[in-house]
Design a protein around this motif. Sequence first.
Motif, PDB file in Angstrom:
ATOM      1  N   ALA A 137       0.840  -1.201   0.000  1.00  0.00           N
ATOM      2  CA  ALA A 137       0.000   0.000   0.000  1.00  0.00           C
ATOM      3  C   ALA A 137       0.871   1.245   0.000  1.00  0.00           C
ATOM      4  CB  ALA A 137      -0.939   0.001   1.210  1.00  0.00           C
ATOM      5  N   ARG A 141       0.815   3.919  -2.870  1.00  0.00           N
ATOM      6  CA  ARG A 141       0.477   5.284  -2.451  1.00  0.00           C
ATOM      7  C   ARG A 141       1.572   6.249  -2.903  1.00  0.00           C
ATOM      8  NH1 ARG A 141      -0.355   4.109   2.870  1.00  0.00           N
ATOM      9  NH2 ARG A 141       1.744   4.643   3.511  1.00  0.00           N
ATOM     10  N   LEU A 163      -7.584  16.434  -4.437  1.00  0.00           N
ATOM     11  CA  LEU A 163      -8.727  15.713  -3.874  1.00  0.00           C
ATOM     12  C   LEU A 163      -9.669  15.258  -4.981  1.00  0.00           C
ATOM     13  CD1 LEU A 163     -10.381  14.764  -1.404  1.00  0.00           C
ATOM     14  CD2 LEU A 163     -11.452  17.027  -1.347  1.00  0.00           C
ATOM     15  N   GLU A 166      -8.322  12.393  -6.897  1.00  0.00           N
ATOM     16  CA  GLU A 166      -8.440  11.160  -6.102  1.00  0.00           C
ATOM     17  C   GLU A 166      -9.881  10.639  -6.079  1.00  0.00           C
ATOM     18  OE1 GLU A 166      -6.647  12.097  -2.330  1.00  0.00           O
ATOM     19  OE2 GLU A 166      -4.658  12.267  -3.220  1.00  0.00           O
ATOM     20  N   SER A 170     -11.035   7.136  -7.295  1.00  0.00           N
ATOM     21  CA  SER A 170     -11.794   6.227  -6.427  1.00  0.00           C
ATOM     22  C   SER A 170     -12.994   5.644  -7.169  1.00  0.00           C
ATOM     23  CB  SER A 170     -12.246   6.937  -5.142  1.00  0.00           C
ATOM     24  OG  SER A 170     -13.319   7.827  -5.400  1.00  0.00           O
ATOM     25  N   GLN A 171     -13.636   6.460  -8.038  1.00  0.00           N
ATOM     26  CA  GLN A 171     -14.756   5.938  -8.825  1.00  0.00           C
ATOM     27  C   GLN A 171     -14.284   4.831  -9.768  1.00  0.00           C
ATOM     28  OE1 GLN A 171     -18.658   6.546  -9.635  1.00  0.00           O
ATOM     29  NE2 GLN A 171     -17.552   4.631  -9.706  1.00  0.00           N
ATOM     30  N   GLY A 174     -13.196   1.702  -7.760  1.00  0.00           N
ATOM     31  CA  GLY A 174     -14.372   0.998  -7.254  1.00  0.00           C
ATOM     32  C   GLY A 174     -15.051   0.174  -8.342  1.00  0.00           C
ATOM     33  N   ILE A 175     -15.151   0.746  -9.539  1.00  0.00           N
ATOM     34  CA  ILE A 175     -15.739   0.000 -10.659  1.00  0.00           C
ATOM     35  C   ILE A 175     -14.880  -1.210 -10.987  1.00  0.00           C
ATOM     36  CG2 ILE A 175     -16.180   0.070 -13.152  1.00  0.00           C
ATOM     37  CD1 ILE A 175     -17.191   2.949 -12.738  1.00  0.00           C
ATOM     38  N   LEU A 178     -15.512  -3.941  -8.330  1.00  0.00           N
ATOM     39  CA  LEU A 178     -16.816  -4.620  -8.386  1.00  0.00           C
ATOM     40  C   LEU A 178     -17.031  -5.337  -9.718  1.00  0.00           C
ATOM     41  CD1 LEU A 178     -19.301  -2.267  -6.484  1.00  0.00           C
ATOM     42  CD2 LEU A 178     -17.927  -4.166  -5.641  1.00  0.00           C
ATOM     43  N   VAL A 181     -13.178  -7.921 -10.081  1.00  0.00           N
ATOM     44  CA  VAL A 181     -12.719  -8.771  -8.979  1.00  0.00           C
ATOM     45  C   VAL A 181     -13.902  -9.437  -8.280  1.00  0.00           C
ATOM     46  CG1 VAL A 181     -11.374  -8.893  -6.848  1.00  0.00           C
ATOM     47  CG2 VAL A 181     -10.661  -7.341  -8.672  1.00  0.00           C
TER      48      VAL A 181
ATOM     49  N   ARG B 128     -11.287  -6.911   1.913  1.00  0.00           N
ATOM     50  CA  ARG B 128      -9.939  -7.448   1.675  1.00  0.00           C
ATOM     51  C   ARG B 128      -9.990  -8.927   1.325  1.00  0.00           C
ATOM     52  NH1 ARG B 128      -6.340  -4.643   6.468  1.00  0.00           N
ATOM     53  NH2 ARG B 128      -5.245  -3.203   5.095  1.00  0.00           N
ATOM     54  N   MET B 131     -11.292  -9.426  -2.121  1.00  0.00           N
ATOM     55  CA  MET B 131     -10.349  -9.014  -3.159  1.00  0.00           C
ATOM     56  C   MET B 131      -9.342 -10.113  -3.453  1.00  0.00           C
ATOM     57  SD  MET B 131     -11.055  -5.998  -4.152  1.00  0.00           S
ATOM     58  CE  MET B 131     -12.635  -5.404  -3.594  1.00  0.00           C
ATOM     59  N   SER B 170     -19.967   1.293  -6.155  1.00  0.00           N
ATOM     60  CA  SER B 170     -18.568   1.300  -6.596  1.00  0.00           C
ATOM     61  C   SER B 170     -17.886   2.610  -6.199  1.00  0.00           C
ATOM     62  CB  SER B 170     -18.465   1.070  -8.109  1.00  0.00           C
ATOM     63  OG  SER B 170     -18.856   2.224  -8.835  1.00  0.00           O
ATOM     64  N   GLN B 171     -18.639   3.726  -6.253  1.00  0.00           N
ATOM     65  CA  GLN B 171     -18.053   4.994  -5.819  1.00  0.00           C
ATOM     66  C   GLN B 171     -17.711   4.960  -4.326  1.00  0.00           C
ATOM     67  OE1 GLN B 171     -17.266   8.742  -7.104  1.00  0.00           O
ATOM     68  NE2 GLN B 171     -16.149   7.617  -5.546  1.00  0.00           N
ATOM     69  N   VAL B 173     -17.260   2.219  -2.411  1.00  0.00           N
ATOM     70  CA  VAL B 173     -16.200   1.235  -2.157  1.00  0.00           C
ATOM     71  C   VAL B 173     -14.831   1.810  -2.547  1.00  0.00           C
ATOM     72  CG1 VAL B 173     -15.233  -0.962  -2.982  1.00  0.00           C
ATOM     73  CG2 VAL B 173     -17.643  -0.839  -2.319  1.00  0.00           C
ATOM     74  N   GLY B 174     -14.791   2.494  -3.689  1.00  0.00           N
ATOM     75  CA  GLY B 174     -13.522   3.087  -4.137  1.00  0.00           C
ATOM     76  C   GLY B 174     -12.997   4.111  -3.150  1.00  0.00           C
ATOM     77  N   ILE B 175     -13.896   4.946  -2.614  1.00  0.00           N
ATOM     78  CA  ILE B 175     -13.474   5.929  -1.604  1.00  0.00           C
ATOM     79  C   ILE B 175     -12.966   5.210  -0.364  1.00  0.00           C
ATOM     80  CG2 ILE B 175     -14.341   7.653   0.031  1.00  0.00           C
ATOM     81  CD1 ILE B 175     -16.117   8.709  -2.249  1.00  0.00           C
ATOM     82  N   MET B 177     -11.615   2.296  -0.140  1.00  0.00           N
ATOM     83  CA  MET B 177     -10.316   1.692  -0.427  1.00  0.00           C
ATOM     84  C   MET B 177      -9.203   2.739  -0.396  1.00  0.00           C
ATOM     85  SD  MET B 177     -10.682  -1.570  -0.845  1.00  0.00           S
ATOM     86  CE  MET B 177     -11.658  -1.276   0.626  1.00  0.00           C
ATOM     87  N   LEU B 178      -9.402   3.858  -1.092  1.00  0.00           N
ATOM     88  CA  LEU B 178      -8.325   4.848  -1.193  1.00  0.00           C
ATOM     89  C   LEU B 178      -8.165   5.654   0.093  1.00  0.00           C
ATOM     90  CD1 LEU B 178      -8.482   6.224  -4.849  1.00  0.00           C
ATOM     91  CD2 LEU B 178      -7.187   4.332  -3.893  1.00  0.00           C
ATOM     92  N   VAL B 181      -7.776   2.299   3.284  1.00  0.00           N
ATOM     93  CA  VAL B 181      -6.832   1.184   3.109  1.00  0.00           C
ATOM     94  C   VAL B 181      -5.517   1.675   2.501  1.00  0.00           C
ATOM     95  CG1 VAL B 181      -6.453  -1.108   2.115  1.00  0.00           C
ATOM     96  CG2 VAL B 181      -8.739  -0.451   2.899  1.00  0.00           C
ATOM     97  N   VAL B 182      -5.587   2.215   1.275  1.00  0.00           N
ATOM     98  CA  VAL B 182      -4.355   2.699   0.645  1.00  0.00           C
ATOM     99  C   VAL B 182      -3.914   4.028   1.278  1.00  0.00           C
ATOM    100  CG1 VAL B 182      -3.264   3.334  -1.553  1.00  0.00           C
ATOM    101  CG2 VAL B 182      -4.979   1.524  -1.497  1.00  0.00           C
ATOM    102  N   VAL B 184      -4.417   7.409   0.498  1.00  0.00           N
ATOM    103  CA  VAL B 184      -3.842   8.491  -0.307  1.00  0.00           C
ATOM    104  C   VAL B 184      -4.234   9.827   0.311  1.00  0.00           C
ATOM    105  CG1 VAL B 184      -3.756   7.237  -2.501  1.00  0.00           C
ATOM    106  CG2 VAL B 184      -5.820   8.506  -1.894  1.00  0.00           C
ATOM    107  N   LEU B 187      -7.152  12.772   0.327  1.00  0.00           N
ATOM    108  CA  LEU B 187      -8.436  12.092   0.559  1.00  0.00           C
ATOM    109  C   LEU B 187      -8.492  11.453   1.943  1.00  0.00           C
ATOM    110  CD1 LEU B 187     -11.186  11.219  -0.591  1.00  0.00           C
ATOM    111  CD2 LEU B 187     -10.081   9.214  -1.587  1.00  0.00           C
TER     112      LEU B 187
END
Lengths: 210, 210
Positions: A137, A141, A163, A166, A170-171, A174-175, A178, A181, B128, B131, B170-171, B173-175, B177-178, B181-182, B184, B187
């Motif tokens: 990560a 990052r 921001l 980012e 993230s959008q 996320g796509i 889903l 994966v 996680r 994934m 997905s939006q 989940v992506g937020i 994650m970033l 988890v990651v 960045v 954000l």
Amino acid sequence: MSAPGTGASGPAPRRRGRPARTEATVGPGARERILAAARTEFAERGYDKASIRGIARAAGVDPALVHHYFGTKEQVFGAAIEVSFEPALNLPDLLTHGADGIGERFARYFLGIWENPATRAPLIAVIRSAMTHDTAAKVLRGFVLRRMLERVAAELAVPEPRLRAELAASQLVGIAMLRYVVQVEPLSSADPEDIVRMVAPTLQRYLAEV
Amino acid sequence: MSAPGTGASGPAPRRRGRPARTEATVGPGARERILAAARTEFAERGYDKASIRGIARAAGVDPALVHHYFGTKEQVFGAAIEVSFEPALNLPDLLTHGADGIGERFARYFLGIWENPATRAPLIAVIRSAMTHDTAAKVLRGFVLRRMLERVAAELAVPEPRLRAELAASQLVGIAMLRYVVQVEPLSSADPEDIVRMVAPTLQRYLAEV
């Protein structure tokens, strides 16, 4: 590939502590072979289980040569990420055409990368590693911040460009998660152009609308 | 679950093939203890390394009781996911207030779940696992499809409601994650309300605008 005069005909002894073969003897393709092997090793085994020795074996070189070219396992991972993200870093003409339609260009370009199995596999491997391993990560990052997002953000004429870059990322991430994966339906089998059509206004707003 | 008259007073022998203690002897909290232990086990060790035995040990019950209540490891994981997603399944008043402001209500509600470490940790663990492990992905997919997305989609007055619900997910989940988890920046340390403000129109468009 053995050095002249060594008389060795079998494989070079391992763990010699420094490169057993020079650039001249391993050929100019060694670095690329190591990188390709690193991508495969990290993709198939994940960050934790991947090893310098395994990468060296797959590339047909001495482990010391991997260290020589790339340093630590963390640095090898960073280099492998860089190669995996190369298509995403080219960002051809996405920014030079200005704000008009930038959301659609971004959506179509990244869906294209994800839709191509050859470019998708290493990206998913990198993201999976980053989701489950702090070092991975950190590398992602550092890399994403330093290269892709900063480059995009620098060209945006909006407040809080980083921001916003980012949020756009993230959008897309996320796509990818889903659709490719977790594979939820109908997103997983939707036509890429339908997704572009739905997502383009989202990216357009983040990247270009105040 | 020991039969009357067995006279067992110490810990039940392990691996007996069926529950060693009855509901009466382990107490009505056993099921909840197992679920809590399962969440922790899956969160800390991941799907692959988590085991029924480890879950049973942490819950202070016989492994057979875990099988008795939940079945296979896959089913235990499914039950643990269900508990982890409980806050996300309540969706209080999000749908009953109609389309007006639904994007903002969704954004604020889910950010609230993510911002709370107690509800965030198990969700991140589930994602996680999904994934990195196909079985976990299958369980999450089945669960997310069956419960959350279908419920949201059923109340949307837009074409392709399920695809739109998934794009909204997905939006978010992506937020997650970033941001979590990651991690960045900026954000990761942005004010949640700033994120709500930026993301609400995205969700509003997916969920309510044709």
